[in-house]
Scaffold this active site. Sequence first.
Site, PDB file in Angstrom:
ATOM      1  N   GLN A 197      -4.884  -4.580 -47.171  1.00  0.00           N
ATOM      2  CA  GLN A 197      -5.776  -3.560 -46.589  1.00  0.00           C
ATOM      3  C   GLN A 197      -6.200  -2.529 -47.637  1.00  0.00           C
ATOM      4  OE1 GLN A 197      -2.920  -4.669 -45.247  1.00  0.00           O
ATOM      5  NE2 GLN A 197      -2.870  -4.492 -43.032  1.00  0.00           N
ATOM      6  N   ASP A 238       1.954   4.999 -38.010  1.00  0.00           N
ATOM      7  CA  ASP A 238       1.741   4.230 -36.784  1.00  0.00           C
ATOM      8  C   ASP A 238       2.537   4.795 -35.618  1.00  0.00           C
ATOM      9  OD1 ASP A 238       0.853   2.300 -38.963  1.00  0.00           O
ATOM     10  OD2 ASP A 238       0.153   1.397 -37.090  1.00  0.00           O
ATOM     11  N   LYS A 249       2.883   1.456 -42.621  1.00  0.00           N
ATOM     12  CA  LYS A 249       2.779   0.148 -43.274  1.00  0.00           C
ATOM     13  C   LYS A 249       3.929  -0.080 -44.253  1.00  0.00           C
ATOM     14  CE  LYS A 249       0.443  -2.509 -42.749  1.00  0.00           C
ATOM     15  NZ  LYS A 249       0.733  -3.669 -41.859  1.00  0.00           N
TER      16      LYS A 249
HETATM   17  O1  MRU Z   1      -1.244  -3.309 -39.956  1.00  0.00           O
HETATM   18  P1  MRU Z   1      -2.297  -2.240 -39.996  1.00  0.00           P
HETATM   19  O2  MRU Z   1      -3.381  -2.513 -40.971  1.00  0.00           O
HETATM   20  O3  MRU Z   1      -2.814  -1.916 -38.614  1.00  0.00           O
HETATM   21  O4  MRU Z   1      -1.512  -0.954 -40.509  1.00  0.00           O
HETATM   22  C1  MRU Z   1      -2.180   0.274 -40.582  1.00  0.00           C
HETATM   23  C2  MRU Z   1      -1.358   1.358 -41.146  1.00  0.00           C
HETATM   24  O5  MRU Z   1      -0.196   1.177 -41.435  1.00  0.00           O
HETATM   25  C3  MRU Z   1      -1.963   2.702 -41.242  1.00  0.00           C
HETATM   26  O6  MRU Z   1      -1.374   3.419 -42.282  1.00  0.00           O
HETATM   27  C4  MRU Z   1      -1.720   3.421 -39.917  1.00  0.00           C
HETATM   28  O7  MRU Z   1      -2.244   2.736 -38.831  1.00  0.00           O
HETATM   29  C5  MRU Z   1      -2.121   4.817 -39.825  1.00  0.00           C
HETATM   30  S1  MRU Z   1      -3.644   5.351 -40.469  1.00  0.00           S
HETATM   31  C6  MRU Z   1      -4.842   4.987 -39.406  1.00  0.00           C
END
Ligand code: MRU
Length: 349
Positions: A197, A238, A249
């Site tokens: 990402q 999250d 993440k």
């Molecule tokens: O697995 P993902 O791509 O949904 O993980 C996203 C993250 O870990 C972001 O850092 C988190 O959602 C917060 S920022 C919008």
Amino acid sequence: MSDARALPPTIRWVGEVDGHLELLDQTRLPHHLEVLQLRDVDGVIAAIQRLSVRGAPAIGVAAAYGLVLGMRDRHPLPEAFVATVREVATRLFAARPTAVNLRWALDRCVGAVRDEPTLARLFHEATAIHADEEAMSRRMGEHGKGLIQPGATVLTHCNTGRLATAGDGTALSVMFAAWRDGVRFSVLADETRPLLQGARLTALELAREGIPVEVLADGAAAGLIVGGEVNLVLVGADRIARNGDVANKVGTLGLALACAVRHVPFYVVAPLSTFDAATPDGRAIPIEQRDATEITEFQGQRIAPLGVAARNPAFDVTPAALVSGIVTDVGILRPPFGTAIKTALADVR
Ligand code: MRU
């Protein structure tokens, strides 16, 4: 694709309650620009699970619209409306377990239809959640922008921008706001294994905004932080537990540990929709375990020897003690986080 500002919206509802949901397919970025048109809840659940839509706030908004699509197909009797909303919400909630914004959005929808059990009320709530997340993004940017000093090198992880939220983002919203104010700085973006990402999405968003960005292997970050090359780390979240422990993440914890060694400020940026007052601390946060092939394969090609297993937790938990501050839509929370979080949540609920 000429300019990130011209990217289609991450999430868009087209038309009125009989319309459909559009999601920019993030699995195809940065090289392919494809918009999914979704007209049923199964399509939304699948899109959340394969990360076509991702990032905690964006998942919450998509799930609220998914609930509208799920209820539109069902036509329950008025007396069964709330129970049916709960059933569909339970399916959506199971799509990804860590991002608590999903539950926050679905709980809001259930609360709204308890007072007025109609599809129109549900649709109204979904659009209100969408607008609220956008406004929260803007406010986080304003509250956090002063953290970035001219000339700073800011390190970030995963993607926390317009692709992860309904607005400018969480950690990236802070960067965009500082940049708009004329503060000049550069960014190191962890590539974010295994789904990249950072390399695919964060690099795209920052580069198209004109913010200098270099991508680095996740394993390089600690060395650069401890070596004195990083002035500030900004990440999203999250789920934030009642005591301030932060799930984000996988790889975030390593950054926080390196920052602690070198006394580099480590800030988390998250809207209040990411706080979970029902979870006492990080040990109680469910961590999504994803398919092992995301680790053992790369672009469909087997990398690890046949027969070798893999572990693939999508998130890790950073203890509150390693967090310098949490930038929210109502201001920056400072330790002790237990008290600060309690006050912030009480003020808005
Ligand atoms: O697995 P993902 O791509 O949904 O993980 C996203 C993250 O870990 C972001 O850092 C988190 O959602 C917060 S920022 C919008």
